[in-house]
Write an enzyme that holds these catalytic residues in place. Structure first.
Site, PDB file in Angstrom:
ATOM      1  CG  ASP A  67      -0.358  -0.530   2.491  1.00  0.00           C
ATOM      2  OD1 ASP A  67       0.893  -0.189   2.453  1.00  0.00           O
ATOM      3  OD2 ASP A  67      -1.125  -1.171   3.345  1.00  0.00           O
ATOM      4  CG  ASP A  69       0.725   3.888   4.404  1.00  0.00           C
ATOM      5  OD1 ASP A  69      -0.528   3.738   3.939  1.00  0.00           O
ATOM      6  OD2 ASP A  69       1.276   2.954   5.128  1.00  0.00           O
ATOM      7  CG  ASP A 146       8.940   0.124  12.634  1.00  0.00           C
ATOM      8  OD1 ASP A 146       9.278   0.812  11.704  1.00  0.00           O
ATOM      9  OD2 ASP A 146       8.291  -0.714  12.485  1.00  0.00           O
TER      10      ASP A 146
HETATM   11  N1  CTP Z   1       5.268   2.061  11.890  1.00  0.00           N
HETATM   12  C1  CTP Z   1       6.109   2.117  12.886  1.00  0.00           C
HETATM   13  N2  CTP Z   1       6.142   1.468  14.034  1.00  0.00           N
HETATM   14  C2  CTP Z   1       4.882   0.139  13.971  1.00  0.00           C
HETATM   15  C3  CTP Z   1       4.078   0.321  12.598  1.00  0.00           C
HETATM   16  C4  CTP Z   1       4.249   1.209  11.919  1.00  0.00           C
HETATM   17  O1  CTP Z   1       7.093   2.896  13.012  1.00  0.00           O
HETATM   18  N3  CTP Z   1       4.818  -0.412  14.832  1.00  0.00           N
HETATM   19  C5  CTP Z   1       5.513   2.981  10.635  1.00  0.00           C
HETATM   20  C6  CTP Z   1       6.629   2.575   9.897  1.00  0.00           C
HETATM   21  O2  CTP Z   1       7.262   3.876   9.419  1.00  0.00           O
HETATM   22  C7  CTP Z   1       6.104   1.793   8.771  1.00  0.00           C
HETATM   23  C8  CTP Z   1       4.915   2.631   8.553  1.00  0.00           C
HETATM   24  O3  CTP Z   1       4.420   3.273   9.910  1.00  0.00           O
HETATM   25  O4  CTP Z   1       6.788   1.716   7.451  1.00  0.00           O
HETATM   26  C9  CTP Z   1       3.612   1.711   7.771  1.00  0.00           C
HETATM   27  O5  CTP Z   1       3.270   0.717   8.550  1.00  0.00           O
HETATM   28  P1  CTP Z   1       2.688  -0.626   7.828  1.00  0.00           P
HETATM   29  O6  CTP Z   1       1.639  -0.421   6.894  1.00  0.00           O
HETATM   30  O7  CTP Z   1       2.187  -1.220   9.189  1.00  0.00           O
HETATM   31  O8  CTP Z   1       3.989  -1.487   7.493  1.00  0.00           O
HETATM   32  P2  CTP Z   1       4.895  -1.182   6.321  1.00  0.00           P
HETATM   33  O9  CTP Z   1       6.141  -0.682   6.969  1.00  0.00           O
HETATM   34  O10 CTP Z   1       4.294  -0.253   5.097  1.00  0.00           O
HETATM   35  O11 CTP Z   1       5.219  -2.708   5.900  1.00  0.00           O
HETATM   36  P3  CTP Z   1       4.282  -3.333   4.978  1.00  0.00           P
HETATM   37  O12 CTP Z   1       3.890  -2.562   3.899  1.00  0.00           O
HETATM   38  O13 CTP Z   1       5.234  -4.601   4.513  1.00  0.00           O
HETATM   39  O14 CTP Z   1       3.105  -3.921   5.683  1.00  0.00           O
END
Ligand code: CTP
Length: 435
Positions: A67, A69, A146
Site C-alpha cells: 500500500d 501511505d 520503528d
Molecule cells: N510504523 C512504525 N511502527 C509500527 C508500525 C508502523 O514505525 N509499530 C511506521 C513505519 O514507518 C512503517 C509505517 O508506519 O513503515 C507503515 O506501517 P505498516 O503499513 O504497518 O507497515 P509497512 O512498513 O508499510 O510494511 P508493509 O507494507 O510490508 O506492511
C-alpha cells in the site's frame, strides 16, 4: 528543509540527507495513481505531502509495495476539507482515509515521539505506548518510526527522498536497523519484534547486531499485546510469500511458541516440522503464483498434531471418534484464540478442515459425493495431501480421493464399490455365523 527544524525533538540528531530525483530509482509510474492524486492535491493546497514508510522502502528495494501511505503537515480536518471522499478514523491515531472505490489511501499528519509530547497526550503504561497522537514536524515523524528503512519520505514537491535517520544507507547495505535504543523501542511496542521478523523474511535482508541482540530475550513481551493485534500481525506473515523463512526466524528468536504455544510443544517432532514446512512452502508458492491462500488452512495445519494428541487420549478413554474430534478441536481452537484473536468464522473453518480429515476417511454410500460439495472440501483435501507426504496410511486415502475427484460419475461409483467391498464381505460373514 529549514521550516521543519524549528522544534527540537528529543531524538533530533542531524539534518536530513536529500536524494534528488536524478539520484534515485523511484519513478512516478511505479506509484499508485490514486496516491499520486492525493499527494498532488495536498501539495497544490499548500501543504507538504510525502509518500512514507513501507512503500518508499519497497520501491527502493525493487519490491512491489502493498500500500501507499502518505504523511503531511495538514491536520486531519484540513485533509477532510480537501477531499469529498475522505473519512476520518481512529481514536489512538486520527487518520484520514481517502476512498477510491475499494481502494483506500491513508493520510497521516506528522506525529511526534511520545517523549516529545506533553504529558496529557502521549500515554505510557509499563514502558508501552498506549496513546500516541501528538502532531509534530516531519523530523519528529521520522524519528518516531520503528526501523530506519521505514523512515524514508518521497517528496511530491520535487520528487526527492528525505532521509533523517540513515535509512538510505541501510537500503544500500540491505540491513534492518532500529531507530533509537532497540531495547527501549521493543518495549514501547512489542509488535516490533514481529515486524522485525517479517521484514527480515520478506525483504531477505540482515539485521544489525544491536537490533538483533534484544530480539532473543524479549519474546515474553508479546504476552502484553492484545490478541487482536497479534492476530493481525500473524496474518501478514502468511500473505507476503515468505512464510517459511518467517517460521524459521520465529523459531530462531524463540517467538513461535509465544504465538502458537500448543504447536510449539511439538516442534521437536519431525512429523510436525515436516507438515508445517510443507504447508508453508505451499503457501509461499501459491502467493508467487498469485493464487488465493487461506490463513484458516495454516491454522488447521498448526493445530493438527496437538489435536491428534488430544484425540488419542480421549479415544483411549472410550470417547467415540467423532465426539473426540469435536472435543479436541473445541479445546485447541479456543486455546489458540486466547493468544491470537481468530475470528469466529475462521474458527469454524479451522474446525471443519480438521474434521474433514476424519470424514474423508469414511468412504461409504453417498458420503464422498456429499463431501465434494462441502464448502471446505478443497482445504480439507489439501491438508490430506500434505499429510500423505509423510504418513504412509494416509497415502492410499489421498490417492483414492485424487482419483475420485478426477473421475466421471460412473467411474466414481466404481471407485466407491472398490472401497466398500471389504465391508460387504464382513457383513456376509457375520450373517453366516448367525445361521
Ligand atoms: N510504523 C512504525 N511502527 C509500527 C508500525 C508502523 O514505525 N509499530 C511506521 C513505519 O514507518 C512503517 C509505517 O508506519 O513503515 C507503515 O506501517 P505498516 O503499513 O504497518 O507497515 P509497512 O512498513 O508499510 O510494511 P508493509 O507494507 O510490508 O506492511
Amino acid at each position: 528543509m529549514q521550516r521543519f527544524a524549528k522544534e527540537k525533538p528529543l531524538y533530533k540528531k542531524n539534518i536530513p540527507l536529500l536524494i534528488p530525483r536524478a539520484e534515485h530509482q523511484i519513478s512516478r509510474s511505479a506509484i499508485n495513481r490514486n496516491a499520486l492524486k492525493v499527494l498532488y492535491r495536498l501539495h497544490e493546497a499548500g501543504f507538504s505531502a510525502y509518500l512514507v514508510g513501507g512503500c518508499v522502502r519497497d520501491l527502493l528495494l525493487g519490491v512491489k509495495p502493498k500500500d501507499f501511505d502518505i504523511a503531511t503537515d495538514a491536520r486531519p480536518e484540513e485533509v477532510r476539507k480537501l477531499f469529498k471522499n475522505c473519512r476520518l478514523i481512529g481514536k489512538r491515531f486520527r487518520l484520514a482515509h481517502i476512498l477510491f472505490g475499494p481502494e483506500i489511501i491513508e493520510v497521516a499528519t506528522f506525529r511526534t515521539h511520545h517523549e516529545n509530547a506533553k504529558e496529557q497526550h502521549g500515554k505510557m503504561h509499563q514502558g508501552m505506548i498506549i496513546r500516541d497522537n501528538v502532531y509534530g514536524t516531519i523530523e519528529d515523524d521520522a524519528w518516531r518510526r520503528d526501523f530506519r528503512i521505514n523512515a524514508l519520505y518521497y517528496n511530491i514537491a520535487d520528487f526527492s527522498i528525505v532521509d533523517y535517520t540513515g535509512g538510505i544507507q541501510d537500503i544500500k547495505d540491505k540491513v534492518l536497523h532500529m531507530i533509537g535504543d532497540p531495547m527501549q523501542r521493543f518495549h514501547e511496542d512489542p509488535v516490533r519484534l514481529l515486524r522485525a521478523i517479517r521484514f527480515l523474511a520478506k525483504l531477505n535482508i540482515s539485521i544489525t547486531e544491536e537490533t538483533e541482540e534484544p530480539l532473543n530475550r524479549l519474546s515474553y513481551l508479546l504476552g502484553h499485546v492484545s490478541p487482536g493485534r497479534l492476530f493481525q500481525e500473524v496474518l501478514k506473515f502468511f500473505q507476503e510469500g515468505a512464510s517459511l523463512p518467517t517460521f524459521h526466524l520465529l523459531q530462531k528468536y524463540k517467538l513461535f511458541s509465544q504465538l502458537f504455544p500448543e504447536t510449539g510443544k511439538f516442534l521437536e517432532e519431525p512429523a510436525t516440522l515436516d507438515l508445517l514446512q510443507s504447508a508453508l512452502t505451499n503457501t509461499d508458492l501459491r502467493i508467487r503464483e498469485n493464487k488465493n491462500i487461506s490463513p484458516a488452512f495454516l491454522f488447521a495445519v498448526f493445530l493438527w498434531h496437538p489435536v491428534q494428541k488430544e484425540l488419542e487420549e480421549s479415544t483411549k478413554n472410550g470417547l467415540p471418534i467423532y465426539a473426540a474430534y469435536e472435543k479436541a478441536l473445541q479445546y485447541h481452537v479456543k486455546k489458540q484464540t486466547e493468544v491470537l484473536a481468530i475470528p469466529r468464522v475462521m474458527q469454524i473453518t479451522i474446525r471443519d478442515i480438521c474434521l474433514l480429515q476424519y470424514r474423508l476417511s469414511q468412504r461409504r454410500g453417498n458420503q464422498p459425493f456429499r463431501l465434494l460439495q462441502h464448502p471446505r472440501f478443497r482445504a480439507g483435501f489439501d491438508l490430506l495431501l500434505i499429510r500423505a507426504e509423510k504418513e504412509v496410511d494416509v497415502k492410499e486415502l489421498a490417492t483414492w480421493w485424487t482419483r475420485f475427484i478426477e473421475s466421471s460419475h460412473e467411474e466414481r461409483e466404481k471407485l466407491l464399490k472398490e472401497v466398500e467391498k471389504p465391508k460387504k464381505y464382513n457383513r456376509r460373514k457375520k450373517r453366516k455365523k448367525k445361521e
